[in-house]
Scaffold this motif. Structure first.
Motif, mmCIF file in Angstrom:
data_model
loop_
_atom_site.group_PDB
_atom_site.id
_atom_site.type_symbol
_atom_site.label_atom_id
_atom_site.label_comp_id
_atom_site.label_asym_id
_atom_site.label_seq_id
_atom_site.Cartn_x
_atom_site.Cartn_y
_atom_site.Cartn_z
ATOM 1 N N GLU A 1 0.847 -1.211 0.000
ATOM 2 C CA GLU A 1 0.000 0.000 0.000
ATOM 3 C C GLU A 1 0.876 1.252 0.000
ATOM 4 O O GLU A 1 0.604 2.230 -0.689
ATOM 5 N N GLU A 2 1.943 1.186 0.791
ATOM 6 C CA GLU A 2 2.879 2.309 0.845
ATOM 7 C C GLU A 2 3.585 2.484 -0.506
ATOM 8 O O GLU A 2 3.723 3.597 -1.019
ATOM 9 N N GLN A 3 3.997 1.365 -1.087
ATOM 10 C CA GLN A 3 4.666 1.417 -2.395
ATOM 11 C C GLN A 3 3.730 1.977 -3.463
ATOM 12 O O GLN A 3 4.143 2.711 -4.352
ATOM 13 N N ARG A 4 2.461 1.627 -3.353
ATOM 14 C CA ARG A 4 1.494 2.098 -4.361
ATOM 15 C C ARG A 4 1.357 3.621 -4.307
ATOM 16 O O ARG A 4 1.283 4.295 -5.327
ATOM 17 N N ARG A 5 1.379 4.149 -3.077
ATOM 18 C CA ARG A 5 1.322 5.616 -2.937
ATOM 19 C C ARG A 5 2.564 6.260 -3.551
ATOM 20 O O ARG A 5 2.485 7.285 -4.207
ATOM 21 N N SER A 6 3.723 5.624 -3.337
ATOM 22 C CA SER A 6 4.961 6.150 -3.937
ATOM 23 C C SER A 6 4.890 6.137 -5.460
ATOM 24 O O SER A 6 5.297 7.087 -6.119
ATOM 25 N N VAL A 7 4.366 5.017 -6.002
ATOM 26 C CA VAL A 7 4.286 4.890 -7.460
ATOM 27 C C VAL A 7 3.378 5.989 -8.035
ATOM 28 O O VAL A 7 3.643 6.547 -9.100
ATOM 29 N N SER A 8 2.321 6.345 -7.270
ATOM 30 C CA SER A 8 1.402 7.388 -7.769
ATOM 31 C C SER A 8 2.102 8.741 -7.883
ATOM 32 O O SER A 8 1.694 9.601 -8.650
ATOM 33 N N ARG A 9 3.200 8.926 -7.129
ATOM 34 C CA ARG A 9 3.934 10.196 -7.215
ATOM 35 C C ARG A 9 4.598 10.358 -8.582
ATOM 36 O O ARG A 9 4.887 11.471 -9.016
ATOM 37 N N VAL A 10 4.839 9.242 -9.271
ATOM 38 C CA VAL A 10 5.495 9.312 -10.586
ATOM 39 C C VAL A 10 4.606 10.045 -11.584
ATOM 40 O O VAL A 10 5.062 10.892 -12.333
ATOM 41 N N PHE A 11 3.292 9.693 -11.561
ATOM 42 C CA PHE A 11 2.432 10.356 -12.546
ATOM 43 C C PHE A 11 1.631 11.488 -11.927
ATOM 44 O O PHE A 11 0.780 12.085 -12.553
ATOM 45 N N GLY A 12 1.899 11.800 -10.691
ATOM 46 C CA GLY A 12 1.432 13.046 -10.086
ATOM 47 C C GLY A 12 -0.062 13.197 -9.889
ATOM 48 O O GLY A 12 -0.519 14.270 -9.523
ATOM 49 N N MET A 13 -0.851 12.180 -10.096
ATOM 50 C CA MET A 13 -2.301 12.229 -9.879
ATOM 51 C C MET A 13 -2.900 13.522 -10.457
ATOM 52 O O MET A 13 -3.476 14.334 -9.744
ATOM 53 N N GLY A 14 -2.745 13.691 -11.752
ATOM 54 C CA GLY A 14 -3.391 14.836 -12.414
ATOM 55 C C GLY A 14 -2.502 16.050 -12.575
ATOM 56 O O GLY A 14 -2.807 16.950 -13.347
ATOM 57 N N LYS A 15 -1.392 16.074 -11.842
ATOM 58 C CA LYS A 15 -0.494 17.228 -11.994
ATOM 59 C C LYS A 15 0.174 17.172 -13.366
ATOM 60 O O LYS A 15 0.210 16.141 -14.004
ATOM 61 N N LYS B 1 3.946 2.968 -17.577
ATOM 62 C CA LYS B 1 4.281 1.798 -16.759
ATOM 63 C C LYS B 1 3.879 2.020 -15.297
ATOM 64 O O LYS B 1 3.421 1.117 -14.621
ATOM 65 N N ALA B 2 4.085 3.261 -14.808
ATOM 66 C CA ALA B 2 3.729 3.549 -13.412
ATOM 67 C C ALA B 2 2.211 3.467 -13.211
ATOM 68 O O ALA B 2 1.746 2.917 -12.217
ATOM 69 N N ARG B 3 1.438 3.978 -14.180
ATOM 70 C CA ARG B 3 -0.033 3.890 -14.064
ATOM 71 C C ARG B 3 -0.490 2.438 -14.063
ATOM 72 O O ARG B 3 -1.336 2.046 -13.251
ATOM 73 N N ASP B 4 0.088 1.637 -14.962
ATOM 74 C CA ASP B 4 -0.288 0.210 -15.027
ATOM 75 C C ASP B 4 0.034 -0.494 -13.707
ATOM 76 O O ASP B 4 -0.764 -1.266 -13.188
ATOM 77 N N LEU B 5 1.213 -0.195 -13.178
ATOM 78 C CA LEU B 5 1.612 -0.844 -11.917
ATOM 79 C C LEU B 5 0.692 -0.401 -10.778
ATOM 80 O O LEU B 5 0.288 -1.215 -9.941
ATOM 81 N N TYR B 6 0.367 0.878 -10.753
ATOM 82 C CA TYR B 6 -0.522 1.423 -9.718
ATOM 83 C C TYR B 6 -1.857 0.655 -9.731
ATOM 84 O O TYR B 6 -2.352 0.219 -8.689
ATOM 85 N N ASN B 7 -2.418 0.453 -10.936
ATOM 86 C CA ASN B 7 -3.700 -0.256 -11.039
ATOM 87 C C ASN B 7 -3.560 -1.725 -10.648
ATOM 88 O O ASN B 7 -4.397 -2.268 -9.930
ATOM 89 N N GLU B 8 -2.476 -2.346 -11.113
ATOM 90 C CA GLU B 8 -2.264 -3.770 -10.811
ATOM 91 C C GLU B 8 -2.085 -3.980 -9.313
ATOM 92 O O GLU B 8 -2.623 -4.928 -8.738
ATOM 93 N N LEU B 9 -1.342 -3.084 -8.685
ATOM 94 C CA LEU B 9 -1.138 -3.202 -7.234
ATOM 95 C C LEU B 9 -2.467 -3.042 -6.503
ATOM 96 O O LEU B 9 -2.737 -3.745 -5.529
ATOM 97 N N GLY B 10 -3.297 -2.121 -6.998
ATOM 98 C CA GLY B 10 -4.612 -1.905 -6.371
ATOM 99 C C GLY B 10 -5.429 -3.179 -6.375
ATOM 100 O O GLY B 10 -6.004 -3.592 -5.363
ATOM 101 N N GLU B 11 -5.470 -3.837 -7.555
ATOM 102 C CA GLU B 11 -6.247 -5.088 -7.684
ATOM 103 C C GLU B 11 -5.669 -6.174 -6.782
ATOM 104 O O GLU B 11 -6.398 -6.885 -6.094
ATOM 105 N N TYR B 12 -4.348 -6.295 -6.806
ATOM 106 C CA TYR B 12 -3.682 -7.331 -6.016
ATOM 107 C C TYR B 12 -3.960 -7.133 -4.525
ATOM 108 O O TYR B 12 -4.307 -8.082 -3.807
ATOM 109 N N ILE B 13 -3.849 -5.885 -4.085
ATOM 110 C CA ILE B 13 -4.041 -5.602 -2.656
ATOM 111 C C ILE B 13 -5.476 -5.939 -2.231
ATOM 112 O O ILE B 13 -5.700 -6.582 -1.203
#
Ligand SMILES: [Zn+2]
Length: 296
Positions: free
Chosen positions: A244-258, A270-282
């Motif tokens: 969960e912590e890593q997923r928040r870090s990964v979201s910093r890469v694409f800046g959540m709309g910034k 790649k960061a967006r794909d990983l963010y989504n995959e981690l969400g599903e896995y978690i």
């Protein structure tokens, strides 16, 4: 073969001028990669941000990664070029005293390693192992943790290449160990950076490969990916909390709309794909854990 023709098809050359090892004081000639003349033929980029190269008819297979760590062929002190020649006095005792340890440990894996000859995949892997072992003694301002992480990741990549050439010798299992170490070191490096203990976001050469520097974004992304793929599964509650912590870090890469127009598209995707995959896995894993607890 005449000298000129040899140069035509050679991949590397040994530098004419001598380099002096700052640890043992002995001299050696460095092997350097020739990059021009169509030697490097770029292929795809992997999920782990590794660049592959297509073999060419003239030069065959080339692994540019194996030439990037400078290794003294005498005492096996190793570091990336920028960190090799300047040693602080307080770094010296550890690096000198650990010579027999690093030689003994490496001999268990590649007893035939020889850094005075042209490198093969084995010396390439060995060079990253040695770098990882030597950065343990380096000053914090060189960002040794992330450099150890990058070294382990590249060693794992090269071990998988070697496993394809020499299957059945457990090089794939060794690659897994290096991946697990890389996961631990990337995670620790991000923690060190976030607490201001070891700043490295502006360090050049974060790679992770040599073709492009994805900088701190690349580190955040890989810390998440490596933990997901190679992190410990011994305690699933703990694993979920870490991811969960890593997923928040990964979201910093694409800046959540910034605005992210200055960032390379490949890392954003790649960061967006990983963010989504981690969400599903978690959520899947959390659900399974909760069900298991309810049935107890
Ligand atoms: Zn030396």
């Amino acid at each position: 073969m005449p000298e000129a023709a040899k140069k035509e098809v050679s991949i590397t050359f040994f530098e004419k001028s001598e380099s002096k090892c700052p640890i043992c004081g002995r001299t050696f000639h460095r092997e350097t990669l020739r990059t021009g003349g169509g030697r490097l033929n770029s292929d795809r980029l992997s999920d782990e941000l590794r660049r592959f190269y297509k073999p060419t008819e003239k030069f065959g297979e080339i692994y540019p990664l194996i030439y990037y760590v400078v290794v003294c062929p005498h005492c096996w002190f190793a570091a990336f070029e920028k960190d090799f020649f300047e040693i602080k006095n307080k770094e010296r005792p550890g690096l000198t005293e650990s010579e027999s340890d690093r030689k003994a440990a490496l001999s268990l894996i590649f007893p035939e390693a020889d850094f005075s000859k042209e490198r093969t995949l084995k010396e390439g892997i060995a060079s990253y192992y040695l770098a990882c072992s030597c950065y343990k003694y380096r000053n914090i301002d060189l960002a040794p943790t992330i450099k150890q992480g990058i070294s382990c990741l590249r060693a794992a990549w090269l071990l998988l290449d070697l496993n394809k050439k020499e299957p059945g010798r457990n090089y794939d299992l060794l690659a897994k160990c290096f991946y697990q170490n890389a996961a631990r070191l990337y995670r620790f490096a991000v923690k060190q950076e976030s607490t201001g203990k070891e700043a490295f976001s502006t360090v050049a050469g974060l790679g992770p490969d040599i073709d492009k520097n994805y900088g701190f974004d690349g580190v955040l992304y890989l810390a998440g990916l490596l933990e997901y793929r190679y992190g410990s599964r011994a305690d699933m509650r703990k694993r979920i909390a870490i991811l969960e912590e890593q997923r928040r870090s990964v979201s910093r890469v694409f800046g959540m709309g910034k605005s992210d127009k200055n960032k390379p598209k490949e890392i954003l995707d790649k960061a967006r794909d990983l963010y989504n995959e981690l969400g599903e896995y978690i959520s899947e894993q959390s659900e399974e854990l909760n069900e298991a607890e309810e049935t107890v």
